[in-house]
Design a protein around this motif. Structure first.
Motif, PDB file in Angstrom:
ATOM      1  N   PRO A  23     -25.424 -69.370 -32.565  1.00 29.36           N
ATOM      2  CA  PRO A  23     -24.426 -70.087 -31.766  1.00 29.36           C
ATOM      3  C   PRO A  23     -23.729 -69.261 -30.691  1.00 29.36           C
ATOM      4  N   PRO A  24     -23.218 -68.032 -30.968  1.00 29.13           N
ATOM      5  CA  PRO A  24     -22.578 -67.293 -29.872  1.00 29.13           C
ATOM      6  C   PRO A  24     -23.543 -66.864 -28.779  1.00 29.13           C
ATOM      7  N   MET A  25     -24.820 -66.678 -29.125  1.00 27.88           N
ATOM      8  CA  MET A  25     -25.797 -66.287 -28.113  1.00 27.88           C
ATOM      9  C   MET A  25     -26.101 -67.439 -27.167  1.00 27.88           C
ATOM     10  N   THR A  26     -26.089 -68.657 -27.677  1.00 26.70           N
ATOM     11  CA  THR A  26     -26.439 -69.819 -26.858  1.00 26.70           C
ATOM     12  C   THR A  26     -25.225 -70.542 -26.295  1.00 26.70           C
ATOM     13  N   ALA A  27     -24.009 -70.152 -26.731  1.00 27.45           N
ATOM     14  CA  ALA A  27     -22.809 -70.913 -26.385  1.00 27.45           C
ATOM     15  C   ALA A  27     -22.570 -70.977 -24.878  1.00 27.45           C
ATOM     16  N   ILE A  28     -22.569 -69.833 -24.201  1.00 31.19           N
ATOM     17  CA  ILE A  28     -22.255 -69.811 -22.771  1.00 31.19           C
ATOM     18  C   ILE A  28     -23.311 -70.545 -21.948  1.00 31.19           C
ATOM     19  N   PRO A  29     -24.611 -70.274 -22.153  1.00 27.07           N
ATOM     20  CA  PRO A  29     -25.612 -71.039 -21.385  1.00 27.07           C
ATOM     21  C   PRO A  29     -25.519 -72.542 -21.617  1.00 27.07           C
ATOM     22  N   LEU A  30     -25.317 -72.958 -22.868  1.00 21.91           N
ATOM     23  CA  LEU A  30     -25.208 -74.391 -23.151  1.00 21.91           C
ATOM     24  C   LEU A  30     -23.959 -74.990 -22.521  1.00 21.91           C
ATOM     25  N   ALA A  31     -22.847 -74.268 -22.585  1.00 22.67           N
ATOM     26  CA  ALA A  31     -21.609 -74.777 -22.003  1.00 22.67           C
ATOM     27  C   ALA A  31     -21.739 -74.946 -20.491  1.00 22.67           C
ATOM     28  N   VAL A  77     -23.962 -78.381 -20.374  1.00 26.27           N
ATOM     29  CA  VAL A  77     -23.503 -79.662 -20.932  1.00 26.27           C
ATOM     30  C   VAL A  77     -22.019 -79.680 -21.278  1.00 26.27           C
ATOM     31  N   GLY A  78     -21.309 -78.583 -21.055  1.00 29.40           N
ATOM     32  CA  GLY A  78     -19.885 -78.555 -21.378  1.00 29.40           C
ATOM     33  C   GLY A  78     -19.642 -78.045 -22.792  1.00 29.40           C
ATOM     34  N   TRP A  79     -18.405 -77.618 -23.050  1.00 27.77           N
ATOM     35  CA  TRP A  79     -18.110 -76.999 -24.343  1.00 27.77           C
ATOM     36  C   TRP A  79     -18.105 -78.011 -25.489  1.00 27.77           C
ATOM     37  N   ARG A  80     -17.759 -79.277 -25.217  1.00 27.66           N
ATOM     38  CA  ARG A  80     -17.679 -80.264 -26.307  1.00 27.66           C
ATOM     39  C   ARG A  80     -19.050 -80.535 -26.920  1.00 27.66           C
ATOM     40  N   ILE A  81     -20.041 -80.772 -26.105  1.00 30.44           N
ATOM     41  CA  ILE A  81     -21.388 -81.001 -26.640  1.00 30.44           C
ATOM     42  C   ILE A  81     -21.920 -79.730 -27.291  1.00 30.44           C
ATOM     43  N   THR A  82     -21.605 -78.584 -26.701  1.00 28.68           N
ATOM     44  CA  THR A  82     -22.059 -77.310 -27.272  1.00 28.68           C
ATOM     45  C   THR A  82     -21.523 -77.126 -28.682  1.00 28.68           C
ATOM     46  N   VAL A  83     -20.260 -77.501 -28.905  1.00 26.07           N
ATOM     47  CA  VAL A  83     -19.654 -77.372 -30.237  1.00 26.07           C
ATOM     48  C   VAL A  83     -20.185 -78.439 -31.191  1.00 26.07           C
ATOM     49  N   GLY A  84     -20.299 -79.668 -30.716  1.00 29.40           N
ATOM     50  CA  GLY A  84     -20.684 -80.774 -31.595  1.00 29.40           C
ATOM     51  C   GLY A  84     -22.158 -80.830 -31.936  1.00 29.40           C
ATOM     52  N   LEU A  85     -22.990 -80.169 -31.127  1.00 30.56           N
ATOM     53  CA  LEU A  85     -24.437 -80.236 -31.329  1.00 30.56           C
ATOM     54  C   LEU A  85     -24.862 -79.712 -32.691  1.00 30.56           C
ATOM     55  N   TRP A  86     -24.100 -78.764 -33.245  1.00 27.78           N
ATOM     56  CA  TRP A  86     -24.502 -78.143 -34.511  1.00 27.78           C
ATOM     57  C   TRP A  86     -24.365 -79.079 -35.701  1.00 27.78           C
ATOM     58  N   ALA A  87     -23.745 -80.237 -35.507  1.00 26.93           N
ATOM     59  CA  ALA A  87     -23.659 -81.220 -36.598  1.00 26.93           C
ATOM     60  C   ALA A  87     -25.036 -81.712 -37.027  1.00 26.93           C
ATOM     61  N   LEU A  88     -26.008 -81.644 -36.127  1.00 25.45           N
ATOM     62  CA  LEU A  88     -27.361 -82.092 -36.475  1.00 25.45           C
ATOM     63  C   LEU A  88     -27.930 -81.299 -37.645  1.00 25.45           C
ATOM     64  N   LEU A  89     -27.571 -80.016 -37.731  1.00 23.72           N
ATOM     65  CA  LEU A  89     -28.043 -79.207 -38.856  1.00 23.72           C
ATOM     66  C   LEU A  89     -27.477 -79.718 -40.181  1.00 23.72           C
ATOM     67  N   GLY A  90     -26.211 -80.130 -40.158  1.00 24.20           N
ATOM     68  CA  GLY A  90     -25.604 -80.662 -41.374  1.00 24.20           C
ATOM     69  C   GLY A  90     -26.286 -81.930 -41.832  1.00 24.20           C
ATOM     70  N   VAL A  91     -26.573 -82.807 -40.893  1.00 22.07           N
ATOM     71  CA  VAL A  91     -27.260 -84.058 -41.220  1.00 22.07           C
ATOM     72  C   VAL A  91     -28.649 -83.771 -41.792  1.00 22.07           C
ATOM     73  N   ALA A  92     -29.353 -82.813 -41.194  1.00 19.19           N
ATOM     74  CA  ALA A  92     -30.702 -82.480 -41.661  1.00 19.19           C
ATOM     75  C   ALA A  92     -30.688 -81.942 -43.085  1.00 19.19           C
ATOM     76  N   GLY A  93     -29.634 -81.227 -43.459  1.00 16.03           N
ATOM     77  CA  GLY A  93     -29.582 -80.632 -44.788  1.00 16.03           C
ATOM     78  C   GLY A  93     -29.289 -81.611 -45.904  1.00 16.03           C
ATOM     79  N   ILE A  94     -28.773 -82.786 -45.573  1.00 15.65           N
ATOM     80  CA  ILE A  94     -28.366 -83.743 -46.608  1.00 15.65           C
ATOM     81  C   ILE A  94     -29.563 -84.283 -47.383  1.00 15.65           C
TER      82      ILE A  94
END
Length: 403
Positions: free
Chosen positions: A160-168, A171-188
């Motif tokens: 996440p810190p390596m990709t944070a600045i390029p992604l921000a 797509v902006g900081w909000r999508i960059t922060v929220g995108l990681w929720a997909l991992l949580g959904v996948a783990g369920i």
């Protein structure tokens, strides 16, 4: 499935069940740091949406450890009532929901922090429930599976810190922060399959193991100090390393984010090797000595010779091996999953509570001295304390014998 995977050595689980268990451990481990480390490189972008003060940044750095401590206390009760697998499903739901909501609706750093507590609380539950779940699913492969999940935690802390600045930028900081929720959904999904395949958990714990009071055992406190120092140093540096590097070493924000990612990536080798070494070796003391030396050298180098920061990042990252040492010894100092749960809950809850002071004290010392040297001296002193605690923690004793 939980019952089948915990039978004796004479009953080897089918490969499909083993693969499902490994996939489940993999996915939950990848969720155990992303909500923490995805934020600190983005404060500059967040300030374009709302103010983020020096104090607020310090509190945000402390919040993960506090939430891990608070929610970790409830881990044993949730594990008994829901079962370990359903408990982890609950943790993943909390992580995903918190990551999405804080990114989507936060109008201020206060609201962002409050919603973050949901995701961080889910991580706190996952921290406590995963070690006994590994012991239950893979009783004869605790060392390798502990290595796997610790390596994957390092991955979840590094990417996440390596990709944070390029992604921000894109797509902006909000999508960059929220995108990681997909991992949580996948783990369920894999954990839900494991939970549905096993017997309904009993709410009544074993009469013998339920009497375990981890806090009464001296070795528990030694393990707590070991783990607390590793977590304290890690969260202090996660919160402040980019600022330290831009202030003292004169690097850009993007470079500082990359160096933070490198700091986390250095966790790969020790997360892989330390659990296996401790599981097999009769002489664990060299690992404790190495961790102490690396932490002290790394943080003192960052504080006093910052122009060589690329060099000091390496021992500073290796100093975080106090965390895998503590987590591995939780399993090695217990014979049953109930003993592991009791130790895991106390050591991680108390350890994270202690470590919560790390980011605040690290930032406070800098603010009141005008230099990062006092902050780094503080971490070096903590490293020496962990080395002393390690002498006690490595003794081959078991918590069940203390009941």
């Amino acid at each position: 499935m939980e019952q089948r995977l915990t039978e004796g050595a004479e009953a080897t689980p089918p490969r499909g069940q083993m693969a499902l268990g490994v996939a489940a451990v993999t996915l939950v481990a990848l969720n155990l740091r992303t909500a923490v480390v995805s934020v600190s490189p983005l404060y500059g972008y967040m300030r374009q949406s709302f103010p983020v003060s020096h104090t607020a940044q310090g509190i945000m750095g402390t919040l993960p450890a506090l939430c891990f401590a608070l929610f970790g206390i409830f881990g044993p009760g949730i594990g008994r009532r829901l079962g370990l697998s359903w408990g982890i499903v609950l943790a993943l739901l909390m992580i995903a929901a918190g990551e999405v909501l804080r990114a989507a609706i936060s109008p201020s750093i206060l609201v962002f922090g409050l919603i973050s507590m949901l995701a961080l609380g889910g991580i706190g539950l996952g921290n406590v429930l995963l070690p006994p779940a590994i012991k239950q699913l893979f009783p004869h492969h605790v060392g390798p599976l502990t290595s796997l999940y610790l390596v994957l935690i390092a991955v979840s802390a590094a990417i996440p810190p390596m990709t944070a600045i390029p992604l921000a930028h894109l797509v902006g900081w909000r999508i960059t922060v929220g995108l990681w929720a997909l991992l949580g959904v996948a783990g369920i999904l894999p954990w839900a399959i494991i939970a549905r395949s096993g017997p309904v958990p009993s709410a009544q714990p074993n009469a013998h193991t339920s009497a375990i009071q981890a806090w009464r055992w001296p070795t528990t406190w030694a393990l707590t100090v070991l783990f607390a120092v590793g977590a304290l140093a890690m969260y202090a540096l996660i919160a402040w390393l980019p600022r330290l590097l831009t202030d003292s070493a004169g690097v850009t924000a993007a470079t500082a984010g990359t160096m933070l990612a490198i700091y986390n990536f250095i966790g790969f080798p020790h997360s892989l090797l330390v659990p296996i070494y401790l599981d097999r070796s009769k002489y664990p003391m060299p690992v404790v000595i190495l961790a102490t030396a690396c932490l002290c050298i790394g943080v003192l180098g960052l504080g006093f010779i910052p122009r060589w920061s690329w060099l000091w990042i390496i021992p500073a990252g290796l100093g975080a091996m106090f965390i895998p040492i503590g987590l591995t010894l939780i399993n090695l100092r217990s014979r049953t999953k109930e003993g592991t749960t009791a130790l895991s809950s106390f050591v991680q809850s108390a350890g994270y509570l202690i470590s919560a002071a790390g980011p605040l004290l690290f930032g406070w010392l800098n603010q009141h001295t005008g230099s990062w040297r006092a902050s780094c001296l503080f971490l070096a002193a903590c490293g020496l304390a962990a080395g002393a605690a390690g002498v006690i923690a490595i003794r081959p004793v078991y918590i069940e014998d203390s009941v």
